[in-house]
Structures are given as structure tokens and as C-alpha cells.
Design a protein around this motif. Structure first.
Motif, mmCIF file in Angstrom:
data_model
loop_
_atom_site.group_PDB
_atom_site.id
_atom_site.type_symbol
_atom_site.label_atom_id
_atom_site.label_comp_id
_atom_site.label_asym_id
_atom_site.label_seq_id
_atom_site.Cartn_x
_atom_site.Cartn_y
_atom_site.Cartn_z
ATOM 1 N N VAL A 21 -0.556 2.468 5.140
ATOM 2 C CA VAL A 21 0.485 2.665 4.142
ATOM 3 C C VAL A 21 1.731 1.909 4.606
ATOM 4 N N ILE B 74 0.854 -1.192 0.000
ATOM 5 C CA ILE B 74 0.000 0.000 0.000
ATOM 6 C C ILE B 74 0.887 1.237 0.000
ATOM 7 N N TYR C 185 -7.435 2.429 -1.079
ATOM 8 C CA TYR C 185 -6.022 2.128 -0.871
ATOM 9 C C TYR C 185 -5.385 1.847 -2.230
ATOM 10 N N TYR C 186 -4.241 2.460 -2.459
ATOM 11 C CA TYR C 186 -3.554 2.307 -3.737
ATOM 12 C C TYR C 186 -2.383 1.358 -3.524
ATOM 13 N N LYS D 144 -0.547 4.439 -0.708
ATOM 14 C CA LYS D 144 -1.340 5.624 -0.360
ATOM 15 C C LYS D 144 -2.733 5.184 0.055
ATOM 16 N N GLY D 145 -3.328 5.900 0.986
ATOM 17 C CA GLY D 145 -4.702 5.632 1.396
ATOM 18 C C GLY D 145 -5.461 6.935 1.545
#
Length: 292
Positions: free
Chosen positions: A40, A6, A14-15, A8-9
């Protein structure tokens, strides 16, 4: 399922960066039921939907470390960014950041940024205190580029958190390390002499295959409520812990006890009085916290 991290959130999304792409994901409801929040830095397994190429986080792998402020996982190294001027260096705040990193057993570096605006005697004072107790200290200037290559070397093969108050130049340093980041930077407020917040969320930036760095929202204070017993505090002051073994009484808090080896070493100049004074302030804070 696909493994990823992860990076970024934001707002429940969540990316997750995998070997091939970055996927926008949601967390399965079971995490909410178990009161688990993805962070993250988490290594996760995700399942991708064929319909819209988004994913769901199915599993969070065991964390090697976890920070509360900023809320991140699996950090291996903390680099504490401070400036001597604009804003002025706070030893009180620097020591709080060091306690946080020591508590998490992270490798620690201290980066003094904006050295183009600093007098050498000011920088020497920092060296005298912190290099003496074996902290790595790096001098940088995002403006002139001094020290940037050395900083890049420190970041290799680590997941690093940049910690420090607003305005010391964390985002500017990251932009200097890799211009692709294009992070917003801000000036120091003339009214308050404090940095203006420019980083709005926690994000993990990929430097190379196994190196990541976090730029985090700046903050001016850190709560020490993670320390449950005041006797624990001395562990996070390397020099106090070392000399504390010689104290006459076991469990010595190095405060009002007689024949305290630590207090003797402060008087002899082997322990910085600046650091010791901060230790006593923090000790009182922890004692007060326990009353509530």
C-alpha cells in the motif's frame, strides 16, 4: 499502461487508484519470483484487461520510504496518536513509535487525542518532554471536534500514517476528518484497559488530489530489530544525539561510560529522565537481540 497508487491490498488483490477510477489488480508472477511484495502506497504502472476491467501490476516505481509495521511505502509523515486515558499513555510505547518514524526520516507529529477526558497537568507533562525536543504536538478530541481543523492542515500535501496502539481513537479521528470514510470504531476493554482492534487491514484514504492518510491496525509493541548496532540508537533520540557530541569518548553509548555528557544533562534536567530510562531499556534490548 496506466499509473496509479495502491490504496488497499487484501488476499492477493491490490486496489489501485488512478486519475479516473479504482481498479482491482493482481501482481505479475515476476514480483513473486524476485521476492517483491507490492505495498500500500506503492506508485505502480498497471495494464487493464478489456474483458473484465481488472488489471495487472506491471511495474513498481522506486520507493521513497518503506515501513515494515505497518507494511506501507512512500509515506512522508507519521502522526503518532496517543491518549492520556482509556488507554493510559505509555511513554515507552510512544518513544518506540518515534524511533520507527525517525529511522525512516519521516516528518513527525504527536497527536494527543481524547483530551476531553484528560487533566491539563497530564497534557502539560507531555508538552514539557516532547515539545522541548521540537516535536509538533496537537491536542484533539474526536468527541468534541477540538483540534480537528488543525489536524486536517497537518495532513495536506502528505501521505501520512496514523500510528498508535489500539483504542486511542485513530479511526474516530479519521471519521471526524471525513465522514465518508465510515471506519469502524471500538471501545477500550474494561478488563485489559487496552483498545479492541477494529482496523483489520492497511488502507490508504484519499483526502484530496495529493493528500492521503493511512489507518492501520493498532499494536502494543514494536520490535527494534531494524537497528543493527546499539550505537545507532542515540540518533533516534534527538536530545541525546545532540548532547552526545560533547561526550569525552567517541562511540559513547551514554550508559556506563565515565564523564558522559548525556548523563550529566539528565542530572541537570536538560534531558528527560523518562526518555533516558527508555533509551537505556531499548539499548539493552538491542544488545540482547545481537546475541541471537
Amino acid at each position: 499502461m496506466i499509473e496509479g497508487i495502491i490504496i488497499k491490498g487484501i488476499g492477493g488483490f491490490y486496489y489501485v487508484k488512478t486519475k479516473t477510477d479504482v481498479y482491482e489488480c493482481r501482481a505479475r508472477g515476476i514480483f513473486r519470483e524476485k521476492n517483491i511484495t507490492p505495498l500500500v502506497g506503492d506508485n505502480v504502472l498497471i495494464r487493464i484487461s478489456d474483458e473484465d476491467n481488472t488489471g495487472y501490476i506491471e511495474k513498481i516505481k522506486q520507493r521513497k520510504s518503506k515501513l515494515t509495521r505497518p507494511p506501507v511505502a512512500n509515506i512522508t509523515q507519521a502522526i503518532i496518536i496517543m491518549s492520556v486515558k482509556e488507554p493510559a499513555l505509555s511513554y515507552w510505547l510512544l518513544d518506540r513509535f518515534l524511533i520507527m518514524a525517525e529511522h525512516e526520516n519521516l516528518d513527525i507529529g504527536i497527536c494527543i487525542n481524547k483530551i476531553d477526558r484528560s487533566e491539563q497537568n497530564e497534557i502539560n507533562k507531555i508538552y514539557d518532554i516532547y515539545n522541548k525536543i521540537s516535536y509538533s504536538i496537537l491536542k484533539t478530541s474526536a468527541k468534541t471536534g477540538e483540534g480537528i481543523d488543525d489536524l486536517k492542515q497537518m495532513l495536506k500535501h502528505n501521505i501520512t500514517v496514523f500510528a498508535g496502539p489500539s483504542g486511542v481513537g485513530k479511526s474516530s479521528l479519521l471519521n471526524k476528518i471525513d465522514p465518508r470514510f465510515e471506519l469502524k470504531t471500538g471501545d477500550v476493554s474494561k478488563k485489559t484497559s487496552r483498545g479492541k482492534h477494529t482496523t483489520r487491514h492497511v488502507e490508504l484514504f484519499n483526502l484530496d488530489s495529493d493528500s492521503y492518510v493511512l489507518d492501520t491496525p493498532g499494536f502494543s509493541s514494536l520490535n527494534l530489530d531494524f537497528i543493527e548496532d546499539e550505537i545507532e540508537l542515540s540518533k533516534y533520540f534527538k536530545e541525546i544525539y545532540r548532547y552526545g557530541d560533547r561526550c569525552k569518548f567517541s562511540g559513547c553509548l551514554h550508559y556506563k561510560e565515565p564523564c558522559c555528557e548525556v548523563k550529566m544533562q539528565v542530572e541537570e534536567g536538560n534531558i528527560s529522565s523518562q526518555r533516558y530510562d527508555n533509551y537505556i531499556q531499548f539499548l539493552k534490548e538491542i544488545k540482547n537481540n545481537r546475541r541471537y
